[in-house]
Design a protein around this motif. Structure first.
Motif: not given
Length: 282
Positions: A125-129
């Motif tokens: 996953n590239r989204t930090p959240e």
């Protein structure tokens, strides 16, 4: 003939006592005169009672010799008892091994898959959240796996038995029990380790069965012992119905394979269920 003589002596003594009492009542004899006779009569009565006891033992000896089991039969019964106990130990060990394998395969192993999948998703996953949320879930899953693994290890062999003793180990059972559990202890200073282990597993299994099947609101456990015998009594206020031939009590007998007696009864009809196990300490 000897028995007739021994039994006739008290009758003769009773007649003489009545004659003596009648003489005292008619004031023909003073209280001081029959005192030696009373003392002598008391001594003879004591000897007669001992003679009756000896006659009973004398009659019982040939009865045991001619009608009781022989030495060979007693030895054969003891061998059968030891063979049954050994078979119960082997069944208990095999059942415990299967249970541990099932707990590890269906519980811990399955739970370990979830943190691995969550960590893999977090890496992709590239989204930090979203990655942070997945890592948080993986962390929680790993903590749950550690708790379950600790419970499995505790059921295999509780470390508190080695470090703190039987009373503290059973305190852990009370903490994990889903219903109130009251315990009373009257134990000798030291108990053999196999006896402590057997008592722990008997209590743990009985409490687990009561919490699952009896509908009880409270379970009371009492352990009393001396140097030669430890008695474990577990009683719940549930609906009863425990079958001595059922898998629950059979498992208890296998758990306490050292037990001289393991029994369950309903009192009164419909409950509660009382389980008693007697564990020899020698």
């Amino acid at each position: 003939m000897l028995c007739t003589v021994v039994l006739g002596l008290p009758a003769v003594g009773a007649v003489l006592a009545v004659v003596l009492a009648a003489g005292v009542a008619r004031s023909t004899t003073s209280w001081s005169e029959p005192a030696p006779q009373v003392v002598l009569g008391g001594v003879l009565l004591l000897l007669d009672l001992q003679g009756l006891s000896s006659l009973g033992a004398l009659d019982a000896r040939p009865a045991r010799e001619y009608f009781g089991p022989s030495e060979k039969e007693l030895l054969r019964a003891r061998i059968d008892e030891l063979a049954a106990s050994r078979a119960a130990v082997l069944r208990a060990v095999d059942a415990e091994r299967r249970r541990i394998e099932r707990d590890l395969h269906d519980g811990v192993q399955r739970r370990l898959v979830a943190p691995a999948m969550l960590l893999g998703r977090a890496r992709r996953n590239r989204t930090p959240e979203q990655a942070g949320a997945l890592l948080e879930q993986a962390h929680q899953e790993s903590r749950d796996v550690l708790t379950e693994l600790r419970d499995v290890a505790w059921r295999v062999c509780p470390t508190a038995l080695d470090s703190l003793g039987l009373q503290e180990a059973l305190g852990g059972v009370a903490q994990r029990c889903s219903i109130p559990l009251r315990m009373e202890f009257a134990l000798p200073p030291t108990l053999p380790r196999p006896v402590e282990t057997a008592a722990y597993f008997v209590v743990s299994e009985a409490v687990t069965n009561a919490a699952k099947h009896s509908g009880a609101g409270c379970v009371q456990v009492r352990l009393t012992g001396e140097r030669s015998l430890l008695t474990v009594r577990i009683e719940d206020d549930g609906r009863g119905g425990a079958d001595p031939a059922g898998s629950g009590l059979s498992g208890l007998r296998d758990r306490g394979a050292r037990a001289r007696r393991t029994a369950a009864r309903r009192q009164p009809p419909g409950g509660p269920t009382t389980i008693i196990a007697e564990l020899p300490c020698v």
